[in-house]
Write a protein that holds these residues in place. Structure first.
Motif, mmCIF file in Angstrom:
data_model
loop_
_atom_site.group_PDB
_atom_site.id
_atom_site.type_symbol
_atom_site.label_atom_id
_atom_site.label_comp_id
_atom_site.label_asym_id
_atom_site.label_seq_id
_atom_site.Cartn_x
_atom_site.Cartn_y
_atom_site.Cartn_z
ATOM 1 N N ALA A 143 61.438 21.423 38.124
ATOM 2 C CA ALA A 143 62.571 21.318 38.697
ATOM 3 C C ALA A 143 62.629 20.052 39.501
ATOM 4 O O ALA A 143 63.833 19.494 39.705
ATOM 5 C CB ALA A 143 62.865 22.465 39.456
ATOM 6 N N ASN A 144 61.331 19.525 39.833
ATOM 7 C CA ASN A 144 61.152 18.334 40.646
ATOM 8 C C ASN A 144 60.893 17.158 40.008
ATOM 9 O O ASN A 144 60.422 16.191 40.501
ATOM 10 C CB ASN A 144 60.399 18.659 41.901
ATOM 11 N N GLY A 145 61.009 17.109 38.547
ATOM 12 C CA GLY A 145 60.557 16.222 37.871
ATOM 13 C C GLY A 145 58.932 15.987 37.423
ATOM 14 O O GLY A 145 58.314 17.149 37.496
ATOM 15 N N LEU A 146 58.539 14.890 37.441
ATOM 16 C CA LEU A 146 56.891 14.734 37.132
ATOM 17 C C LEU A 146 56.122 15.172 38.199
ATOM 18 O O LEU A 146 56.424 14.851 39.269
ATOM 19 C CB LEU A 146 56.796 13.339 36.904
ATOM 20 N N PRO A 147 55.181 16.034 38.024
ATOM 21 C CA PRO A 147 54.211 16.592 38.891
ATOM 22 C C PRO A 147 53.278 15.681 39.528
ATOM 23 O O PRO A 147 52.834 14.714 38.459
ATOM 24 C CB PRO A 147 53.707 17.980 37.985
ATOM 25 N N GLY A 154 49.486 7.936 48.251
ATOM 26 C CA GLY A 154 50.435 8.799 49.080
ATOM 27 C C GLY A 154 51.892 8.753 48.451
ATOM 28 O O GLY A 154 52.997 9.070 49.296
ATOM 29 N N LYS A 155 52.014 8.116 47.351
ATOM 30 C CA LYS A 155 53.286 7.857 46.785
ATOM 31 C C LYS A 155 53.687 8.889 45.933
ATOM 32 O O LYS A 155 52.897 9.609 45.347
ATOM 33 C CB LYS A 155 53.631 6.584 46.197
ATOM 34 N N ARG A 156 54.936 9.183 45.687
ATOM 35 C CA ARG A 156 55.511 10.234 44.913
ATOM 36 C C ARG A 156 55.314 10.174 43.437
ATOM 37 O O ARG A 156 55.416 8.742 43.139
ATOM 38 C CB ARG A 156 56.849 10.538 45.270
ATOM 39 N N LEU A 168 65.116 8.895 24.809
ATOM 40 C CA LEU A 168 63.887 8.084 25.365
ATOM 41 C C LEU A 168 62.736 7.699 24.412
ATOM 42 O O LEU A 168 62.419 8.645 23.633
ATOM 43 C CB LEU A 168 63.488 9.117 26.348
ATOM 44 N N VAL A 169 62.483 6.341 24.443
ATOM 45 C CA VAL A 169 61.330 5.912 23.486
ATOM 46 C C VAL A 169 60.097 5.387 24.141
ATOM 47 O O VAL A 169 59.142 5.602 23.291
ATOM 48 C CB VAL A 169 62.083 4.822 22.507
ATOM 49 N N LEU A 170 60.323 5.126 25.548
ATOM 50 C CA LEU A 170 59.144 4.768 26.108
ATOM 51 C C LEU A 170 59.143 5.419 27.303
ATOM 52 O O LEU A 170 60.056 5.422 28.296
ATOM 53 C CB LEU A 170 59.149 3.379 26.409
ATOM 54 N N LEU A 171 57.866 6.281 27.774
ATOM 55 C CA LEU A 171 57.956 6.969 29.015
ATOM 56 C C LEU A 171 56.689 6.436 29.825
ATOM 57 O O LEU A 171 55.473 6.211 29.202
ATOM 58 C CB LEU A 171 57.748 8.436 28.569
ATOM 59 N N TYR A 172 56.756 6.030 30.977
ATOM 60 C CA TYR A 172 55.801 5.298 31.686
ATOM 61 C C TYR A 172 55.481 6.395 32.898
ATOM 62 O O TYR A 172 56.549 6.499 33.831
ATOM 63 C CB TYR A 172 56.153 3.987 32.276
ATOM 64 N N THR A 173 54.640 7.146 32.972
ATOM 65 C CA THR A 173 54.154 7.922 33.980
ATOM 66 C C THR A 173 53.243 7.244 35.326
ATOM 67 O O THR A 173 52.409 6.783 34.732
ATOM 68 C CB THR A 173 53.463 9.243 33.663
ATOM 69 N N TYR A 174 53.792 7.178 36.529
ATOM 70 C CA TYR A 174 53.196 6.468 37.469
ATOM 71 C C TYR A 174 53.112 7.409 38.757
ATOM 72 O O TYR A 174 53.613 8.211 39.122
ATOM 73 C CB TYR A 174 54.161 5.310 37.985
#
Length: 212
Positions: A143-147, A154-156, A168-174
């Motif tokens: 529900a809140n997006g990326l876990p 300390g960043k979300r 969506l063809v490229l997903l970048y998880t940060y």
């Protein structure tokens, strides 16, 4: 070329055993980080969302023609990344032809990977993916997006993407360390609920590419 690429991807996706791959990139960064993460994600997806992924992921270089054999590419690391002109051309054709690239910042990748993504899509900016997007909705709801899996600055956690014709063809998880959560339990000593959260998010990514 595009039509041929679509055929390669169609054959891979519809075959009895599908194969995904880890990207071996240049630049000196540790592309081989998290060696147990993809095998564990594969095992989880085959057990929970009934995929038929080959238990051992392949390794592929960005300029290789074999790129088009894999519907899903995963890329991670902590350091420098350099895409050559051939890498850029091949990756762009791959993504335009129905392929999917997931880049997971394993802490330290961000400053390098953003400029390399810009080489592939000079006219497109990474956009933050809202929690309402399908990739966060099924088969598991986030529900809140990326876990958040591991804490660093300390960043979300944020999920960024490149879209082609609304896909969506490229997903970048940060600021997430998703791949760390996929690793064997003893590697990071994460609580079971944290690993489960990471694996469920990974399953959502795999589910998305095979259904969109």
């Amino acid at each position: 070329m595009k039509k041929l690429c679509f055929i390669f991807l169609f054959i891979t996706i519809t075959s009895s055993s599908q194969e995904i791959a880890l990207v071996k990139y240049a630049g000196g960064g540790d592309w081989y980080a998290n060696p147990t993460s993809l095998p564990n994600l594969i095992k989880y997806c085959n057990a929970t969302i009934h995929t038929t992924l080959n238990s051992k992921p392949a390794t592929v270089e960005p300029s290789s023609p074999n790129l088009f054999s894999y519907p899903f590419l995963h890329m991670t690391g902590h350091g420098n990344v350099i895409f050559s002109p051939n890498d850029v051309t091949n990756l762009k054709k791959y993504l335009q032809s129905g392929g999917f690239l997931h880049i997971d910042d394993n802490y330290g990748l961000n400053q390098y990977i953003r400029k390399e993504i810009k080489k592939i899509f000079p006219n497109d900016d990474l956009v933050e993916i809202p929690s309402s997007h399908a990739i966060f909705q099924k088969p598991f709801v986030f529900a809140n997006g990326l876990p958040k899996i591991h804490e660093h600055d300390g960043k979300r956690p944020q999920a960024f993407g490149i879209f082609i014709k609304n896909r969506l063809v490229l997903l970048y998880t940060y600021e997430c360390d998703l791949g760390d959560g996929w690793e064997d339990p003893e590697v990071n000593n994460d609580p079971i609920e944290v690993r489960e959260k990471a694996l469920k998010m990974g399953a959502n990514i795999i589910n998305y590419i095979f259904n969109n």
